[in-house]
Design a protein around this motif. Sequence first.
Motif, mmCIF file in Angstrom:
data_model
loop_
_atom_site.group_PDB
_atom_site.id
_atom_site.type_symbol
_atom_site.label_atom_id
_atom_site.label_comp_id
_atom_site.label_asym_id
_atom_site.label_seq_id
_atom_site.Cartn_x
_atom_site.Cartn_y
_atom_site.Cartn_z
ATOM 1 N N GLY A 58 0.803 -1.213 0.000
ATOM 2 C CA GLY A 58 0.000 0.000 0.000
ATOM 3 C C GLY A 58 0.838 1.266 0.000
ATOM 4 O O GLY A 58 2.071 1.225 0.106
ATOM 5 N N GLU A 59 0.153 2.381 -0.126
ATOM 6 C CA GLU A 59 0.821 3.680 -0.121
ATOM 7 C C GLU A 59 1.349 3.983 1.285
ATOM 8 O O GLU A 59 0.700 3.661 2.281
ATOM 9 N N PRO A 60 2.506 4.617 1.381
ATOM 10 C CA PRO A 60 3.091 4.877 2.708
ATOM 11 C C PRO A 60 2.188 5.754 3.571
ATOM 12 O O PRO A 60 1.443 6.598 3.062
ATOM 13 N N TRP A 61 2.282 5.529 4.880
ATOM 14 C CA TRP A 61 1.498 6.323 5.834
ATOM 15 C C TRP A 61 2.300 6.499 7.111
ATOM 16 O O TRP A 61 2.742 5.520 7.720
ATOM 17 N N ASP A 62 2.460 7.752 7.506
ATOM 18 C CA ASP A 62 3.183 8.082 8.732
ATOM 19 C C ASP A 62 2.171 8.414 9.825
ATOM 20 O O ASP A 62 1.406 9.376 9.700
ATOM 21 N N ILE A 63 2.138 7.624 10.872
ATOM 22 C CA ILE A 63 1.200 7.830 11.980
ATOM 23 C C ILE A 63 1.653 9.050 12.782
ATOM 24 O O ILE A 63 2.797 9.108 13.250
ATOM 25 N N ALA A 64 0.772 10.010 12.940
ATOM 26 C CA ALA A 64 1.151 11.283 13.561
ATOM 27 C C ALA A 64 1.482 11.147 15.050
ATOM 28 O O ALA A 64 2.436 11.755 15.548
ATOM 29 N N LYS A 65 0.660 10.357 15.778
ATOM 30 C CA LYS A 65 0.848 10.257 17.229
ATOM 31 C C LYS A 65 0.764 8.796 17.665
ATOM 32 O O LYS A 65 -0.153 8.069 17.249
#
Length: 307
Positions: free
Chosen positions: A181-188
């Motif tokens: 899948g497309e990258p995703w950076d978890i904010a918190k």
Amino acid sequence: MTETAAHRLLLVHAHPDDESIGQGATMAKYVAEGRGVTLVTCTAGEMGEILVPELEHLAADKDDRLGEHRQGELAAAMAALGVTDHRFLGGFGTYRDSGMKWHEDGHAIAADDIHDNAFWHADLTEAANHLVAVIREVRPQVLVTYDEFGGYGHPDHIQAHRVAMYASQLAAAPSYRRDLGEPWDIAKIYWGAISESRIREGLRRLRAAGDTTTFEGMDPDGDLPAMFRPDEDISAEVDAGDYVEKKLDALRAHATQITTDGPFFALSNNVGAQAFGREQFRLVKGTAGPGAGENGWETDLFAGIPG
């Protein structure tokens, strides 16, 4: 689906019932507010103690079907909380409950005999990849899991912490496993916690009410186990007191593991719904939003996140 909600929370837990004990009220509150809540459970809790005599035949050393039963308990608990997106890491049965034993110092450690596909023995990258796919699908802004000690040392809690933390890094890397899948950076990212001051307050109320058996041996003014954290370590407290009955219904659903005369129900009866519905967290990644609660703690895990 949860991905359509403006705010999305992902929780990673080791066994069915851990989620209801730790964050059941918060989960119910966020569902009611229209926020996305996704639960990933890493094992089916096959090695759990069975508190219902007529179901003792499901035990690992007998029919070995407790995991299937606890799958149903988890589904009932999620229905009580209103959570519609709950999954097992890698699919049901991929990883087995590792079991545990008690160390002489009072914390959990790995059992002497561990099943071949026990979660404690899982390949970290393989397990993390299962979670990377979920992260990139759901795209949560907030992740909740255990601290590095798993609260009280249970090997599956520790492994869930490792998998969640590693997967959160891998999911954010643009060049990593594009097929997931497309990258995703978890904010918190938060680790579930219990405030020392809150548990001391609860213990005092229990003892004042004449209850000397709930959390027997714990002195409200003495040393506490490592799972209870100094208030300076706490970053957020979600007040979900209006959802305590939903949390209690979820706990009741986990009938093989939790009894209605056990410590959680004693707390809810003697400490009160408002206190029992306050759940604490440690922020370990991201920037704290405005703190409007006691001690300057955040009152919303999504504080500071647009939505």
